[in-house]
Design a protein around this motif. Structure first.
Motif, mmCIF file in Angstrom:
data_model
loop_
_atom_site.group_PDB
_atom_site.id
_atom_site.type_symbol
_atom_site.label_atom_id
_atom_site.label_comp_id
_atom_site.label_asym_id
_atom_site.label_seq_id
_atom_site.Cartn_x
_atom_site.Cartn_y
_atom_site.Cartn_z
ATOM 1 N N MET A 1 0.834 -1.194 0.000
ATOM 2 C CA MET A 1 0.000 0.000 0.000
ATOM 3 C C MET A 1 0.870 1.246 0.000
ATOM 4 O O MET A 1 1.918 1.278 0.637
ATOM 5 N N PRO A 2 0.494 2.282 -0.742
ATOM 6 C CA PRO A 2 1.241 3.543 -0.685
ATOM 7 C C PRO A 2 1.294 4.057 0.744
ATOM 8 O O PRO A 2 0.369 3.865 1.523
ATOM 9 N N LYS A 3 2.395 4.754 1.093
ATOM 10 C CA LYS A 3 2.555 5.253 2.446
ATOM 11 C C LYS A 3 1.531 6.308 2.792
ATOM 12 O O LYS A 3 1.113 6.428 3.931
ATOM 13 N N ASN A 4 1.132 7.112 1.838
ATOM 14 C CA ASN A 4 0.188 8.187 2.109
ATOM 15 C C ASN A 4 -0.904 8.223 1.047
ATOM 16 O O ASN A 4 -0.619 8.276 -0.152
ATOM 17 N N ILE A 5 -2.138 8.161 1.506
ATOM 18 C CA ILE A 5 -3.289 8.270 0.600
ATOM 19 C C ILE A 5 -4.135 9.432 1.083
ATOM 20 O O ILE A 5 -4.668 9.404 2.203
ATOM 21 N N ALA A 6 -4.221 10.457 0.271
ATOM 22 C CA ALA A 6 -5.000 11.636 0.637
ATOM 23 C C ALA A 6 -6.474 11.417 0.330
ATOM 24 O O ALA A 6 -6.845 10.682 -0.596
ATOM 25 N N TRP B 1 -4.370 8.439 7.971
ATOM 26 C CA TRP B 1 -4.949 9.167 9.100
ATOM 27 C C TRP B 1 -4.006 9.150 10.306
ATOM 28 O O TRP B 1 -3.059 8.373 10.363
ATOM 29 N N LYS B 2 -4.300 10.019 11.249
ATOM 30 C CA LYS B 2 -3.607 9.962 12.533
ATOM 31 C C LYS B 2 -4.550 10.465 13.625
ATOM 32 O O LYS B 2 -5.421 11.311 13.377
ATOM 33 N N ILE B 3 -4.379 9.903 14.806
ATOM 34 C CA ILE B 3 -5.114 10.345 15.995
ATOM 35 C C ILE B 3 -4.091 10.969 16.934
ATOM 36 O O ILE B 3 -3.113 10.325 17.322
ATOM 37 N N VAL B 4 -4.293 12.235 17.281
ATOM 38 C CA VAL B 4 -3.382 12.938 18.175
ATOM 39 C C VAL B 4 -4.030 13.042 19.555
ATOM 40 O O VAL B 4 -5.082 13.666 19.709
ATOM 41 N N LEU B 5 -3.412 12.405 20.537
ATOM 42 C CA LEU B 5 -3.895 12.425 21.915
ATOM 43 C C LEU B 5 -3.118 13.468 22.701
ATOM 44 O O LEU B 5 -1.880 13.492 22.664
ATOM 45 N N GLY C 1 -2.011 5.487 10.633
ATOM 46 C CA GLY C 1 -2.164 4.331 9.768
ATOM 47 C C GLY C 1 -2.812 4.708 8.451
ATOM 48 O O GLY C 1 -3.100 5.876 8.181
ATOM 49 N N THR C 2 -3.066 3.711 7.613
ATOM 50 C CA THR C 2 -3.757 3.888 6.336
ATOM 51 C C THR C 2 -4.809 2.798 6.218
ATOM 52 O O THR C 2 -4.475 1.607 6.189
ATOM 53 N N SER C 3 -6.085 3.191 6.188
ATOM 54 C CA SER C 3 -7.176 2.214 6.154
ATOM 55 C C SER C 3 -8.498 2.936 5.926
ATOM 56 O O SER C 3 -8.547 4.170 5.875
ATOM 57 N N SER C 4 -9.568 2.170 5.814
ATOM 58 C CA SER C 4 -10.909 2.750 5.717
ATOM 59 C C SER C 4 -11.689 2.554 7.013
ATOM 60 O O SER C 4 -12.809 3.052 7.139
ATOM 61 N N VAL C 5 -11.077 1.826 7.948
ATOM 62 C CA VAL C 5 -11.740 1.535 9.224
ATOM 63 C C VAL C 5 -10.722 1.670 10.357
ATOM 64 O O VAL C 5 -9.570 1.251 10.228
ATOM 65 N N ALA D 1 -5.895 0.826 15.869
ATOM 66 C CA ALA D 1 -6.004 2.120 16.550
ATOM 67 C C ALA D 1 -6.228 1.917 18.047
ATOM 68 O O ALA D 1 -7.344 2.065 18.551
ATOM 69 N N THR D 2 -5.161 1.557 18.752
ATOM 70 C CA THR D 2 -5.255 1.363 20.203
ATOM 71 C C THR D 2 -4.167 2.168 20.900
ATOM 72 O O THR D 2 -3.151 2.533 20.310
ATOM 73 N N TRP D 3 -4.396 2.396 22.202
ATOM 74 C CA TRP D 3 -3.461 3.184 23.009
ATOM 75 C C TRP D 3 -3.321 2.544 24.381
ATOM 76 O O TRP D 3 -4.321 2.218 25.033
ATOM 77 N N ILE D 4 -2.058 2.361 24.829
ATOM 78 C CA ILE D 4 -1.814 1.695 26.105
ATOM 79 C C ILE D 4 -1.313 2.661 27.178
ATOM 80 O O ILE D 4 -0.868 2.247 28.239
#
Length: 394
Positions: free
Chosen positions: A30-35, A77-81, A94-98, A104-107
């Motif tokens: 998969m490409p590294k970045n998909i806009a 996408w990215k999630i900034v906490l 990551g790169t995905s549709s879901v 997408a987890t955080w410990i």
């Protein structure tokens, strides 16, 4: 000849093109970045625990916080906490549709200086490549932050017992400094835990340790510090028994730099001449040092006690940290890179063998160089790791 040269150039260009294409791809192809396209629709970001929406999380349980969202196309996408009190930051990408528990987890870990704190609210902002602004947000409260203080096969704080995690200097983990650090050296200075303020935050928790003052020793160097003695039995030492390889043991500590130098109890402002000595003292002989077998104790007043370490005849290994930087910084050093003590009367006259399995006490001490100056060091979260330096990102 010209034809061969042309063929060579074509082959080289083709090879470069293929190489460039490979660099643009992830291992999965998969490409590294998909806009996002103009038809992209941002889903709602939901913080979840065990598959159900939640507004709070207890990260001390060791179970992750999950994030869920569904897009109408595959995007990067990215999630900034962000901790609203601690200012701690963690980014998940990551790169995905879901978004779900698989990607997408955080410990409770963090990317920058500060650790997330118990009781604070954390904002979670979803950002999608190619789409301006924040796509979606959620907020969650940390009931209990991740416990970085748990002793593991590869981690331990500097403490007096394996079940007593105290060298983060938090009051809840330090009911008595004496039980953790039997000796507080204050040779003209002060060694104390202080509560963070708006202008000075502790990397971990809410308290940091400050050593400040001016040496009253004859040579004017040593000011103060802490010492931890692992066990009373000479057969049981500071580190876990499996920690024997000096190439795998790391000393780690957060140290604040010279910006905003504090004042001592007499109103003298500290000068930027401090060095932190992070020391490991080895019981080379494997016995209890007393006034009869150790010159150091023989010269001390009666009743000053004994120790497994004889400063005048056993090894002290030192991690020297001259404090010349600004702000907080995490310092790490491999045990095999430690320096032998330069003071023959204080651990500089042992067998000169690196023997971490014989460490019987650990010391955090501050010296002034040049001597006879008011100096200060702020430190936090002094710890040992095995196999790699301490990394709060993991």
């Amino acid at each position: 000849m010209n034809r061969l040269i042309k063929l060579g150039i074509i082959a080289t260009v083709a090879l470069i093109t293929v190489s460039c294409k490979k660099k643009d791809l992830n291992e999965g192809g998969m490409p590294k970045n998909i806009a996002a396209s103009s038809n992209f629709t941002c889903g709602t970001l939901d913080a979840q625990f065990g598959g159900s929406p939640t507004t709070s999380i207890d990260l001390s349980l060791g179970l992750p916080l999950e994030f869920a969202a569904t897009f109408n196309e595959t995007v990067s996408w990215k999630i900034v906490l962000r901790g609203q009190t601690s200012t701690a930051v963690k980014t998940i990408s990551g790169t995905s549709s879901v978004l779900n528990a698989s990607n997408a987890t955080w410990i409770g870990n963090h990317d920058e200086l500060y650790f997330f704190e118990s009781g604070e609210k954390v904002s979670a902002d979803l950002i999608v490549s190619g789409k301006a602004g924040i796509c979606s947000s959620d907020t969650v409260t940390i009931v209990n932050a991740r416990n970085f203080r748990v002793v593991t096969p590869t981690f331990m704080l500097i403490n007096g017992a394996a079940t007593s995690n105290n060298s983060d200097f938090e009051p809840t983990n330090n009911s008595s400094y004496a039980s953790t650090f039997p000796t507080l050296f204050n040779i003209g200075g002060e060694t104390k835990a202080i509560l963070q303020a708006d202008t000075l935050r502790a990397p971990e928790g809410q308290y940091l340790l400050r050593i400040i003052g001016k040496s009253t020793e004859q040579n004017g160097f040593f000011v103060g510090g802490l010492q931890s003695r692992r066990n009373s039995a000479a057969s049981t030492y500071f580190f876990p028994t499996s920690w024997t390889d000096p190439d795998k043991i790391y000393l780690n500590v957060y140290v604040r730099g010279i910006n905003g130098m504090p004042f001592d109890k007499d109103g003298n402002q500290a000068k930027p001449f401090a060095t932190l000595n992070f020391e490991c003292h080895e019981d080379d002989r494997g016995d209890n040092s007393t006034a009869t077998n150790c010159d150091y104790y023989a010269k001390k007043p009666t009743g000053t006690g004994t120790d497994h370490f004889c400063p005048s005849s056993e090894d002290s290994w030192v991690f020297k940290i001259p404090v010349q930087h600004t702000g907080w910084k995490l310092f790490s050093c491999k045990y095999s890179d430690l320096l032998p003590s330069e003071d023959f009367a204080n651990g500089g006259f042992g067998n000169r063998k690196l023997e971490p399995q014989k460490v019987c006490r650990v010391q955090l001490g501050m010296v002034s160089s040049p001597p006879f100056n008011t100096v200060s060091i702020d430190l936090d979260f002094a710890c040992f790791t095995y196999g790699a330096p301490f990394d709060p990102k993991k």
